[in-house]
Design a protein around this motif. Structure first.
Motif, PDB file in Angstrom:
ATOM      1  N   GLU A   1      14.817  -6.721 -48.339  1.00 54.43           N
ATOM      2  CA  GLU A   1      13.894  -7.122 -49.405  1.00 54.43           C
ATOM      3  C   GLU A   1      14.489  -8.218 -50.277  1.00 54.43           C
ATOM      4  O   GLU A   1      13.782  -8.823 -51.068  1.00 54.43           O
ATOM      5  CB  GLU A   1      13.538  -5.908 -50.258  1.00 54.43           C
ATOM      6  N   ASP A   2      15.770  -8.459 -50.135  1.00 53.44           N
ATOM      7  CA  ASP A   2      16.452  -9.486 -50.932  1.00 53.44           C
ATOM      8  C   ASP A   2      16.690 -10.720 -50.057  1.00 53.44           C
ATOM      9  O   ASP A   2      17.750 -10.889 -49.493  1.00 53.44           O
ATOM     10  CB  ASP A   2      17.757  -8.951 -51.502  1.00 53.44           C
ATOM     11  N   PHE A   3      15.679 -11.535 -49.931  1.00 54.18           N
ATOM     12  CA  PHE A   3      15.741 -12.725 -49.096  1.00 54.18           C
ATOM     13  C   PHE A   3      15.503 -13.961 -49.957  1.00 54.18           C
ATOM     14  O   PHE A   3      14.926 -13.880 -51.032  1.00 54.18           O
ATOM     15  CB  PHE A   3      14.719 -12.656 -47.950  1.00 54.18           C
ATOM     16  N   ALA A   4      15.968 -15.088 -49.468  1.00 54.25           N
ATOM     17  CA  ALA A   4      15.862 -16.348 -50.203  1.00 54.25           C
ATOM     18  C   ALA A   4      14.478 -16.966 -50.011  1.00 54.25           C
ATOM     19  O   ALA A   4      13.928 -16.933 -48.911  1.00 54.25           O
ATOM     20  CB  ALA A   4      16.931 -17.318 -49.719  1.00 54.25           C
ATOM     21  N   THR A   5      13.931 -17.525 -51.096  1.00 60.18           N
ATOM     22  CA  THR A   5      12.641 -18.216 -51.021  1.00 60.18           C
ATOM     23  C   THR A   5      12.700 -19.520 -51.800  1.00 60.18           C
ATOM     24  O   THR A   5      13.455 -19.639 -52.775  1.00 60.18           O
ATOM     25  CB  THR A   5      11.493 -17.372 -51.616  1.00 60.18           C
ATOM     26  N   VAL A   6      11.920 -20.498 -51.336  1.00 65.09           N
ATOM     27  CA  VAL A   6      11.706 -21.738 -52.071  1.00 65.09           C
ATOM     28  C   VAL A   6      10.236 -22.094 -51.946  1.00 65.09           C
ATOM     29  O   VAL A   6       9.551 -21.680 -51.009  1.00 65.09           O
ATOM     30  CB  VAL A   6      12.574 -22.926 -51.554  1.00 65.09           C
ATOM     31  N   ASP A   7       9.769 -22.875 -52.898  1.00 68.65           N
ATOM     32  CA  ASP A   7       8.414 -23.396 -52.857  1.00 68.65           C
ATOM     33  C   ASP A   7       8.346 -24.505 -51.828  1.00 68.65           C
ATOM     34  O   ASP A   7       9.337 -25.200 -51.590  1.00 68.65           O
ATOM     35  CB  ASP A   7       8.052 -23.928 -54.252  1.00 68.65           C
ATOM     36  N   GLU A   8       7.193 -24.720 -51.232  1.00 69.71           N
ATOM     37  CA  GLU A   8       7.056 -25.744 -50.199  1.00 69.71           C
ATOM     38  C   GLU A   8       7.315 -27.161 -50.716  1.00 69.71           C
ATOM     39  O   GLU A   8       7.582 -28.066 -49.932  1.00 69.71           O
ATOM     40  CB  GLU A   8       5.681 -25.667 -49.526  1.00 69.71           C
ATOM     41  N   SER A   9       7.294 -27.353 -52.022  1.00 67.14           N
ATOM     42  CA  SER A   9       7.569 -28.675 -52.588  1.00 67.14           C
ATOM     43  C   SER A   9       9.066 -28.897 -52.848  1.00 67.14           C
ATOM     44  O   SER A   9       9.459 -29.961 -53.302  1.00 67.14           O
ATOM     45  CB  SER A   9       6.795 -28.861 -53.897  1.00 67.14           C
ATOM     46  N   ALA A  10       9.889 -27.910 -52.522  1.00 65.90           N
ATOM     47  CA  ALA A  10      11.339 -28.010 -52.767  1.00 65.90           C
ATOM     48  C   ALA A  10      11.964 -29.082 -51.882  1.00 65.90           C
ATOM     49  O   ALA A  10      11.435 -29.436 -50.831  1.00 65.90           O
ATOM     50  CB  ALA A  10      12.007 -26.663 -52.495  1.00 65.90           C
ATOM     51  N   SER A  11      13.109 -29.568 -52.322  1.00 59.86           N
ATOM     52  CA  SER A  11      13.869 -30.533 -51.529  1.00 59.86           C
ATOM     53  C   SER A  11      14.808 -29.779 -50.592  1.00 59.86           C
ATOM     54  O   SER A  11      15.022 -28.572 -50.740  1.00 59.86           O
ATOM     55  CB  SER A  11      14.687 -31.439 -52.443  1.00 59.86           C
ATOM     56  N   LEU A  12      15.376 -30.497 -49.677  1.00 58.82           N
ATOM     57  CA  LEU A  12      16.363 -29.927 -48.771  1.00 58.82           C
ATOM     58  C   LEU A  12      17.549 -29.376 -49.565  1.00 58.82           C
ATOM     59  O   LEU A  12      18.061 -28.300 -49.267  1.00 58.82           O
ATOM     60  CB  LEU A  12      16.821 -31.001 -47.780  1.00 58.82           C
ATOM     61  N   ALA A  13      17.955 -30.093 -50.601  1.00 57.37           N
ATOM     62  CA  ALA A  13      19.073 -29.636 -51.442  1.00 57.37           C
ATOM     63  C   ALA A  13      18.761 -28.296 -52.093  1.00 57.37           C
ATOM     64  O   ALA A  13      19.617 -27.409 -52.154  1.00 57.37           O
ATOM     65  CB  ALA A  13      19.401 -30.678 -52.505  1.00 57.37           C
TER      66      ALA A  13
ATOM     67  N   VAL B   1      15.663 -19.100 -45.222  1.00 55.32           N
ATOM     68  CA  VAL B   1      14.960 -19.304 -46.481  1.00 55.32           C
ATOM     69  C   VAL B   1      13.477 -19.272 -46.144  1.00 55.32           C
ATOM     70  O   VAL B   1      13.026 -20.007 -45.263  1.00 55.32           O
ATOM     71  CB  VAL B   1      15.295 -20.679 -47.114  1.00 55.32           C
ATOM     72  N   VAL B   2      12.731 -18.419 -46.812  1.00 57.21           N
ATOM     73  CA  VAL B   2      11.287 -18.353 -46.610  1.00 57.21           C
ATOM     74  C   VAL B   2      10.661 -19.411 -47.513  1.00 57.21           C
ATOM     75  O   VAL B   2      10.892 -19.421 -48.720  1.00 57.21           O
ATOM     76  CB  VAL B   2      10.732 -16.952 -46.942  1.00 57.21           C
ATOM     77  N   VAL B   3       9.886 -20.298 -46.909  1.00 50.34           N
ATOM     78  CA  VAL B   3       9.212 -21.358 -47.652  1.00 50.34           C
ATOM     79  C   VAL B   3       7.801 -20.872 -47.962  1.00 50.34           C
ATOM     80  O   VAL B   3       7.038 -20.541 -47.049  1.00 50.34           O
ATOM     81  CB  VAL B   3       9.175 -22.674 -46.842  1.00 50.34           C
ATOM     82  N   LEU B   4       7.492 -20.811 -49.251  1.00 50.10           N
ATOM     83  CA  LEU B   4       6.210 -20.249 -49.692  1.00 50.10           C
ATOM     84  C   LEU B   4       5.228 -21.322 -50.154  1.00 50.10           C
ATOM     85  O   LEU B   4       5.628 -22.304 -50.778  1.00 50.10           O
ATOM     86  CB  LEU B   4       6.445 -19.264 -50.836  1.00 50.10           C
TER      87      LEU B   4
ATOM     88  N   THR C   1      19.687 -22.616 -52.555  1.00 49.69           N
ATOM     89  CA  THR C   1      19.097 -21.280 -52.646  1.00 49.69           C
ATOM     90  C   THR C   1      19.694 -20.343 -51.601  1.00 49.69           C
ATOM     91  O   THR C   1      20.038 -19.199 -51.905  1.00 49.69           O
ATOM     92  CB  THR C   1      17.567 -21.359 -52.481  1.00 49.69           C
ATOM     93  N   LEU C   2      19.821 -20.823 -50.364  1.00 55.10           N
ATOM     94  CA  LEU C   2      20.390 -19.976 -49.323  1.00 55.10           C
ATOM     95  C   LEU C   2      21.857 -19.680 -49.599  1.00 55.10           C
ATOM     96  O   LEU C   2      22.314 -18.548 -49.436  1.00 55.10           O
ATOM     97  CB  LEU C   2      20.219 -20.617 -47.944  1.00 55.10           C
ATOM     98  N   ARG C   3      22.604 -20.676 -50.046  1.00 57.51           N
ATOM     99  CA  ARG C   3      24.023 -20.441 -50.366  1.00 57.51           C
ATOM    100  C   ARG C   3      24.159 -19.389 -51.468  1.00 57.51           C
ATOM    101  O   ARG C   3      25.020 -18.510 -51.388  1.00 57.51           O
ATOM    102  CB  ARG C   3      24.701 -21.744 -50.780  1.00 57.51           C
ATOM    103  N   GLU C   4      23.350 -19.472 -52.495  1.00 62.19           N
ATOM    104  CA  GLU C   4      23.398 -18.482 -53.585  1.00 62.19           C
ATOM    105  C   GLU C   4      23.033 -17.096 -53.064  1.00 62.19           C
ATOM    106  O   GLU C   4      23.665 -16.105 -53.418  1.00 62.19           O
ATOM    107  CB  GLU C   4      22.436 -18.888 -54.721  1.00 62.19           C
ATOM    108  N   SER C   5      22.005 -17.031 -52.243  1.00 62.48           N
ATOM    109  CA  SER C   5      21.571 -15.757 -51.681  1.00 62.48           C
ATOM    110  C   SER C   5      22.667 -15.120 -50.833  1.00 62.48           C
ATOM    111  O   SER C   5      22.857 -13.903 -50.859  1.00 62.48           O
ATOM    112  CB  SER C   5      20.316 -15.983 -50.834  1.00 62.48           C
TER     113      SER C   5
END
Length: 158
Positions: A13-25, A44-47, A30-34
């Protein structure tokens, strides 16, 4: 016991997510922090703005993006005149600003939380990805990794 296992028994349940407008950086950060708190996270799940999944960025896609954007940069040539630190920094900045669109895997396996182990194995095998999203009500509630399935399936074998 094994046949009673469901997707929710194995999902994280603790997975990494970013918005679809996020940059590659942002996705990389986000994944490194997760991974600091959950080392087994590899996606990383792109939402979408609605909260539904747009796709996935796995470590594999992120590495390919970095290789394409940084390691194949024209200024990173093996010559004596190359200022490696400067060239790598420039290539990294350009790569990190890149949009996620061309790196997102949008053909992903979706599981229901109540899917039994045999269905989970079959769907992941057919999807040919080492992970699957667990969705309920159009929202991602977890991620199942191939390693989790392996652990569950082999727990009682040895």
């Amino acid at each position: 016991m094994l046949l009673r296992k469901r997707a929710w028994d194995m999902m994280h349940e603790d997975f990494a997510t970013v918005d679809e407008s996020a940059s590659l950086a942002e996705a990389i950060r986000t994944l490194r922090e997760s991974m600091k708190t959950t080392p087994q996270n590899s996606v990383v799940v792109v939402l979408k703005k609605s909260g539904s999944p747009r796709g996935i960025l796995s470590v594999w896609e992120l590495l390919k993006a970095v290789e394409d954007g940084v390691l194949k940069d024209e200024e990173l040539r093996l010559t004596e005149e190359t200022d490696w630190d400067q060239a790598f920094k420039r290539a990294g900045i350009l790569c990190a600003r890149e949009a996620l669109d061309k790196h997102i895997v949008d053909d992903f396996t979706v599981l229901k939380p109540t899917d039994p182990m045999l269905v989970v194995v079959e769907l992941i095998r057919k999807g040919k990805q080492p992970w699957a999203l667990v969705q309920e009500g159009g929202k991602v509630i977890g991620v199942v990794h191939l390693n989790d399935i392996y652990r569950e399936m082999t727990r009682d074998l040895v």
